[in-house]
Write an enzyme that holds these catalytic residues in place. Sequence first.
Site, PDB file in Angstrom:
ATOM      1  N   GLU A  50       0.803  -1.234   0.000  1.00 52.97           N
ATOM      2  CA  GLU A  50       0.000   0.000   0.000  1.00 52.97           C
ATOM      3  C   GLU A  50       0.831   1.278   0.000  1.00 52.97           C
ATOM      4  O   GLU A  50       0.847   2.027   0.981  1.00 52.97           O
ATOM      5  CB  GLU A  50      -0.945   0.012   1.198  1.00 52.97           C
ATOM      6  CG  GLU A  50      -1.972  -1.091   1.172  1.00 52.97           C
ATOM      7  CD  GLU A  50      -3.063  -0.901   2.225  1.00 52.97           C
ATOM      8  OE1 GLU A  50      -3.021   0.094   2.979  1.00 52.97           O
ATOM      9  OE2 GLU A  50      -3.959  -1.754   2.283  1.00 52.97           O
ATOM     10  N   GLU A 108      -5.392  -8.437   1.227  1.00 51.44           N
ATOM     11  CA  GLU A 108      -5.816  -8.078   2.590  1.00 51.44           C
ATOM     12  C   GLU A 108      -7.298  -7.726   2.554  1.00 51.44           C
ATOM     13  O   GLU A 108      -7.752  -7.015   1.652  1.00 51.44           O
ATOM     14  CB  GLU A 108      -5.074  -6.850   3.131  1.00 51.44           C
ATOM     15  CG  GLU A 108      -3.694  -7.108   3.651  1.00 51.44           C
ATOM     16  CD  GLU A 108      -3.074  -5.871   4.322  1.00 51.44           C
ATOM     17  OE1 GLU A 108      -3.817  -5.035   4.882  1.00 51.44           O
ATOM     18  OE2 GLU A 108      -1.839  -5.753   4.259  1.00 51.44           O
TER      19      GLU A 108
HETATM   20  C1  GAL Z   1      -3.735  -2.077   5.892  1.00 49.81           C
HETATM   21  C2  GAL Z   1      -2.295  -2.370   6.267  1.00 49.81           C
HETATM   22  C3  GAL Z   1      -2.171  -3.371   7.365  1.00 49.81           C
HETATM   23  C4  GAL Z   1      -3.231  -3.250   8.449  1.00 49.81           C
HETATM   24  C5  GAL Z   1      -4.601  -3.042   7.865  1.00 49.81           C
HETATM   25  C6  GAL Z   1      -5.710  -2.812   8.877  1.00 49.81           C
HETATM   26  O1  GAL Z   1      -3.820  -0.861   5.235  1.00 49.81           O
HETATM   27  O2  GAL Z   1      -1.606  -2.849   5.153  1.00 49.81           O
HETATM   28  O3  GAL Z   1      -0.873  -3.296   7.873  1.00 49.81           O
HETATM   29  O4  GAL Z   1      -2.892  -2.369   9.414  1.00 49.81           O
HETATM   30  O5  GAL Z   1      -4.586  -1.963   6.977  1.00 49.81           O
HETATM   31  O6  GAL Z   1      -5.788  -1.507   9.272  1.00 49.81           O
END
Ligand code: GAL
Length: 471
Positions: free
Chosen positions: A197, A383
């Site tokens: 990201e 994710e």
């Molecule tokens: C994403 C990030 C993760 C985690 C997740 C939840 O943006 O890559 O490290 O923190 O959000 O907030």
Amino acid sequence: MNRSEFFKMIGGSLAFWYMNPSFVRAMANPEFTKALFGEDFHWGVTTSAYQIEGAWNVDGKGESIWDRFSNHEGHIKDKATGNIACDFYHRYHDDLKLLKNLNFKDFRFSLAWSRLLPEGSGKVNPKGIDFYNRVIDDCLALGIEPWVTLFHWDLPQALEDKGGWTSRDILGWFSEYAELCTRSFGDRVKHWMVLNEPTAFTTLGYLAGIHAPGHRGLNKFLAAVHHASMCQAEGGRIIRSNVPEAHIGTSFSCSLIEPHKAKPSHQKAAKRIDVMMNRLFIEPSLGMGYPVADLPFLKKLDKFMQPGDMEKLKFDFDFIGLQNYFRVEAKPGIIPFIWANRVKPDRGKVELTEMGWEVLPEGIYKIIKQFSRYPVKEIVISENGAAFNDVVAEGRVHDSQREHYFEQYLKQVLRAKNEGVNITGYFAWTFVDNFEWAEGFYPRFGIVYNDFESQQRLVKDSGFWFRDFLK
Ligand code: GAL
């Protein structure tokens, strides 16, 4: 039996089936199984080094910007730090066994740059190499495929002291690091991701100042954007040349942006936020350049460009990692340069997570469709997940909200896949409750509960749901 008797019988048996409650339930919610996603689909969890490893100054590890930022009072809620986090550095073996027991076959984790190169470049820390060798070998022994992310936000502090992402020298530092990682682990790791990201770490860390290294300023932000974009492509090239048969991707934060009202001013505001949040890093990698036409202040990126950069921003990724957490409703506003604001979702009207993010399963479907319009070869949902207020009661965590969340989001992923989008994997965020950046330990995202005092892991109901789903 004559014709009318025959039809009566058919009608009778149909009526029987229609009135049978389990048939009615099955029709309303036909069996939802992992088989629907296909044999080769990757099922995993994602973690990141700083959020789980701890051991921040153990075995020769150098300081990272997150070590500095979190140990500096006031930056993180409840003064939390990732100094110990989930102590994955010492507990990786049991954690990987647990992951295996939950029937996951893929594990995405990131390498801590300052564990491998304590000063960011130069001297290598052999104990850091040993640690990741052990993690990778353990994965393979357990039948789990390792997916390595090179950079998940924890830049070595020594490099930050020399300008970090704002300095063009980072191209050299990052290349050296990527060379080291691919040469050390490329014989066993086939799935690689370059950045996690980039939009998030450049905006939060260099523009808004709420993540490490805490900078606020347009110039720093734009410099970081261009250098991260260059490293995104260069990292891809280094993996390609050092790792035979590598499967190479990079991940983007992908959020559905919609106008709050069906008015041209709201639609334009939504478009500007969409450029910032969704288009800024993918378009240059595809050879489309920066989306300047739709957000003119990005023209200032020219200041950091050198001859030949446009070409170097391109890399032919095998897949993109799509990471989805929320939708943004946009309206005109006062955020400088973007002149748009986000409308806060209303807890009374929609379901919200502990982060205040709206639960909107259809959002992931729509954003997948949006990204599938780019000429990308493959999409991995790298994710997706939610923090809820988990409570331990009699040795169990009944997180039915999270269970429901995963099921509903997965159905929308399947919907996009069935419509022809080449989606090849799904990684839940996250395995064990961990250090959630500026929010500290309060939001729990895991499918496994962590007692941060004792470091005891307790599988939540959502973890058991995955275990059964992935059986
Ligand atoms: C994403 C990030 C993760 C985690 C997740 C939840 O943006 O890559 O490290 O923190 O959000 O907030």
